[in-house]
Design an enzyme around this catalytic site. Structure first.
Site, PDB file in Angstrom:
ATOM      1  N   ARG A  13      84.450   6.059  24.378  1.00 54.43           N
ATOM      2  CA  ARG A  13      83.134   6.799  23.953  1.00 54.43           C
ATOM      3  C   ARG A  13      83.396   8.246  24.861  1.00 54.43           C
ATOM      4  NH1 ARG A  13      78.142   3.759  27.180  1.00 54.43           N
ATOM      5  NH2 ARG A  13      78.520   5.038  29.051  1.00 54.43           N
ATOM      6  N   ILE A  15      83.356  11.805  26.545  1.00 58.74           N
ATOM      7  CA  ILE A  15      84.315  12.876  26.916  1.00 58.74           C
ATOM      8  C   ILE A  15      85.694  12.185  26.732  1.00 58.74           C
ATOM      9  CG2 ILE A  15      85.256  14.191  28.634  1.00 58.74           C
ATOM     10  CD1 ILE A  15      82.555  14.714  29.731  1.00 58.74           C
ATOM     11  N   ASP A  34      89.559   0.980  28.699  1.00 59.08           N
ATOM     12  CA  ASP A  34      88.412   0.909  28.834  1.00 59.08           C
ATOM     13  C   ASP A  34      87.904  -0.426  29.232  1.00 59.08           C
ATOM     14  OD1 ASP A  34      85.591   1.432  28.611  1.00 59.08           O
ATOM     15  OD2 ASP A  34      85.884   3.524  27.655  1.00 59.08           O
ATOM     16  N   ASP A  58      89.967  -2.360  33.645  1.00 64.25           N
ATOM     17  CA  ASP A  58      89.038  -1.907  34.837  1.00 64.25           C
ATOM     18  C   ASP A  58      89.918  -1.156  35.818  1.00 64.25           C
ATOM     19  OD1 ASP A  58      87.430  -1.420  37.016  1.00 64.25           O
ATOM     20  OD2 ASP A  58      86.362  -3.554  36.841  1.00 64.25           O
ATOM     21  N   ASN A  85      90.028  10.020  33.054  1.00 62.42           N
ATOM     22  CA  ASN A  85      88.482  10.613  32.616  1.00 62.42           C
ATOM     23  C   ASN A  85      87.408   9.541  33.185  1.00 62.42           C
ATOM     24  OD1 ASN A  85      86.460  11.637  30.596  1.00 62.42           O
ATOM     25  ND2 ASN A  85      86.833   9.575  29.880  1.00 62.42           N
ATOM     26  N   TYR A 158      78.342  10.990  44.072  1.00 56.54           N
ATOM     27  CA  TYR A 158      78.891  11.584  42.837  1.00 56.54           C
ATOM     28  C   TYR A 158      79.572  12.858  43.116  1.00 56.54           C
ATOM     29  CZ  TYR A 158      79.671  13.209  38.238  1.00 56.54           C
ATOM     30  OH  TYR A 158      80.363  13.387  36.785  1.00 56.54           O
ATOM     31  N   LYS A 162      83.610  13.578  43.181  1.00 61.99           N
ATOM     32  CA  LYS A 162      84.424  14.755  42.225  1.00 61.99           C
ATOM     33  C   LYS A 162      85.169  15.648  43.226  1.00 61.99           C
ATOM     34  CE  LYS A 162      83.464  12.956  38.262  1.00 61.99           C
ATOM     35  NZ  LYS A 162      84.643  12.619  37.275  1.00 61.99           N
TER      36      LYS A 162
HETATM   37  P1  NAI Z   1      80.208   8.135  29.727  1.00 60.33           P
HETATM   38  O1  NAI Z   1      79.614   7.033  30.397  1.00 60.33           O
HETATM   39  O2  NAI Z   1      79.735   8.138  28.094  1.00 60.33           O
HETATM   40  O3  NAI Z   1      81.602   7.538  29.459  1.00 60.33           O
HETATM   41  C1  NAI Z   1      82.371   6.888  30.544  1.00 60.33           C
HETATM   42  C2  NAI Z   1      83.599   5.825  29.992  1.00 60.33           C
HETATM   43  O4  NAI Z   1      84.324   5.240  30.995  1.00 60.33           O
HETATM   44  C3  NAI Z   1      82.827   4.517  29.355  1.00 60.33           C
HETATM   45  O5  NAI Z   1      83.519   4.391  28.072  1.00 60.33           O
HETATM   46  C4  NAI Z   1      82.959   3.544  30.302  1.00 60.33           C
HETATM   47  O6  NAI Z   1      83.197   2.312  29.891  1.00 60.33           O
HETATM   48  C5  NAI Z   1      84.292   4.161  30.973  1.00 60.33           C
HETATM   49  N1  NAI Z   1      84.289   3.317  32.381  1.00 60.33           N
HETATM   50  C6  NAI Z   1      83.429   3.164  33.283  1.00 60.33           C
HETATM   51  N2  NAI Z   1      83.917   2.630  34.391  1.00 60.33           N
HETATM   52  C7  NAI Z   1      85.147   2.179  34.289  1.00 60.33           C
HETATM   53  C8  NAI Z   1      86.142   1.516  34.659  1.00 60.33           C
HETATM   54  N3  NAI Z   1      86.075   0.810  35.948  1.00 60.33           N
HETATM   55  N4  NAI Z   1      87.307   1.203  34.195  1.00 60.33           N
HETATM   56  C9  NAI Z   1      87.589   1.692  33.034  1.00 60.33           C
HETATM   57  N5  NAI Z   1      86.721   2.378  32.142  1.00 60.33           N
HETATM   58  C10 NAI Z   1      85.549   2.543  32.742  1.00 60.33           C
HETATM   59  O7  NAI Z   1      80.550   9.225  30.453  1.00 60.33           O
HETATM   60  P2  NAI Z   1      81.234  10.765  30.124  1.00 60.33           P
HETATM   61  O8  NAI Z   1      80.015  11.443  30.113  1.00 60.33           O
HETATM   62  O9  NAI Z   1      82.085  10.647  28.975  1.00 60.33           O
HETATM   63  O10 NAI Z   1      82.025  11.179  31.231  1.00 60.33           O
HETATM   64  C11 NAI Z   1      83.513  10.958  31.358  1.00 60.33           C
HETATM   65  C12 NAI Z   1      83.910  11.569  32.551  1.00 60.33           C
HETATM   66  O11 NAI Z   1      83.614  12.797  32.693  1.00 60.33           O
HETATM   67  C13 NAI Z   1      83.373  11.207  34.119  1.00 60.33           C
HETATM   68  O12 NAI Z   1      84.573  11.042  34.820  1.00 60.33           O
HETATM   69  C14 NAI Z   1      82.347  11.836  34.237  1.00 60.33           C
HETATM   70  O13 NAI Z   1      82.047  11.939  35.774  1.00 60.33           O
HETATM   71  C15 NAI Z   1      82.851  13.131  33.675  1.00 60.33           C
HETATM   72  N6  NAI Z   1      81.765  14.253  33.687  1.00 60.33           N
HETATM   73  C16 NAI Z   1      80.952  14.383  32.586  1.00 60.33           C
HETATM   74  C17 NAI Z   1      80.076  15.373  32.547  1.00 60.33           C
HETATM   75  C18 NAI Z   1      79.041  15.108  31.504  1.00 60.33           C
HETATM   76  O14 NAI Z   1      78.070  16.082  31.497  1.00 60.33           O
HETATM   77  N7  NAI Z   1      78.668  14.268  30.672  1.00 60.33           N
HETATM   78  C19 NAI Z   1      80.145  16.521  33.301  1.00 60.33           C
HETATM   79  C20 NAI Z   1      81.093  16.655  34.300  1.00 60.33           C
HETATM   80  C21 NAI Z   1      82.055  15.468  34.462  1.00 60.33           C
END
Ligand code: NAI
Length: 254
Positions: A13, A15, A34, A58, A85, A158, A162
């Site tokens: 899901r 990004i 994922d 994981d 990601n 966090y 980063k």
């Molecule tokens: P999200 O929470 O919507 O998606 C994160 C995904 O990573 C999920 O599918 C989750 O199941 C997976 N995940 C979590 N732990 C895991 C693990 N141990 N092993 C494998 N997969 C795992 O988050 P989003 O917003 O899509 O974030 C993606 C990346 O972008 C992250 O690194 C976040 O820190 C970074 N980011 C997001 C921002 C935002 O505004 N949403 C801004 C800046 C960076």
């Protein structure tokens, strides 16, 4: 020649999915790694005409990192791009005067340690491919954040995580250049995903008030397009490069 292959962690899901879809449009076959179910994400990739492999992984677990790569070897026999990601925010935002060790270990384990060791095994395999004379542009792309350099004392772990990702970009870029593996870092700004849904009202207001010169939320597609440009070789003479995809947040404006 077979199509290039990209593995995106956390691509079920948000990004990660936006990156996977953009890479599929760019001509890559896709590995979605994922802890969540990947069926829907896989369908959205195959709908774009690319092959999709979903692996339960994981990234904090060595056995699952190894198993995921074994599955990629078996299905595709190559890997051209890794997008680190997958990442988490603290479950609860806590002031650094109060925050506990459990949250620190949780965030650092997923955001820093997991990608560090996943990159290590992927890089070894990419070097093997380069030394075997397999053609292709190889890249590793880290999804960092504006939190790499912006202090938010209510989620110190966090921000630390980063900042560490940003150093990992430089370390891997320096080490892997001789093998023709380019390393990039994308720093997303405020992007509409599940992660930020809990702070939607707060950020709506800040964006309205001019926090970012471009006054809108970013989307996973915004990040995906930048990732696809890097993975496709558009920045072939750049490595260790940071790309801000943040509506201009990083500028000081007077
Ligand atoms: P999200 O929470 O919507 O998606 C994160 C995904 O990573 C999920 O599918 C989750 O199941 C997976 N995940 C979590 N732990 C895991 C693990 N141990 N092993 C494998 N997969 C795992 O988050 P989003 O917003 O899509 O974030 C993606 C990346 O972008 C992250 O690194 C976040 O820190 C970074 N980011 C997001 C921002 C935002 O505004 N949403 C801004 C800046 C960076």
């Amino acid at each position: 020649m077979s199509r290039p292959v990209a593995m995106v962690t956390g691509a079920a899901r948000g990004i990660g999915l936006g990156c996977a879809q953009a890479l599929a449009r760019q001509g890559f076959d896709i590995v979605i790694a994922d802890v969540l179910a990947t069926a829907e994400a896989q369908t959205s990739i195959t709908d774009l005409g690319a092959a999709a492999l979903g692996v339960h992984c994981d990234i904090t677990r060595d056995d699952q990192r190894q198993a995921a790569l074994a599955a990629v070897r078996e299905r595709f026999g190559r890997l051209d791009c890794l997008v680190n990601n997958a990442g988490v925010a603290p479950k609860v935002r806590a002031d650094i005067l109060e925050a506990g060790e459990e949250s620190y270990d949780f965030v650092m384990g997923i955001n820093v340690k997991g990608p560090y060791f996943l990159t290590q095994v992927v890089a070894r395999w990419m070097i093997e491919q380069a030394q075997a004379g397999l053609e292709g542009f190889r890249s590793i792309i880290n999804i960092a954040s504006i939190s790499s350099y912006t202090a938010s004392p209510a989620r110190g772990e966090y921000c630390l995580s980063k900042a560490a990702v940003s150093m990992a970009t430089k370390l891997w870029a320096a080490r892997l250049a001789e093998y023709g593996i380019n390393v990039y870092e994308i720093r997303p700004g405020i992007i509409a995903t599940d992660m930020t849904s809990v702070v939607k009202e707060k950020y709506d207001k800040l964006i309205d008030e001019g926090l970012t010169p471009i006054r809108r939320w970013g989307s996973p597609q915004d990040i995906g397009q930048a990732v696809a440009a890097c993975a496709g070789g558009a920045l072939g003479f750049s490595t260790g490069q940071v790309i801000d995809v943040d509506g201009g947040f990083h500028m000081r404006v007077l």
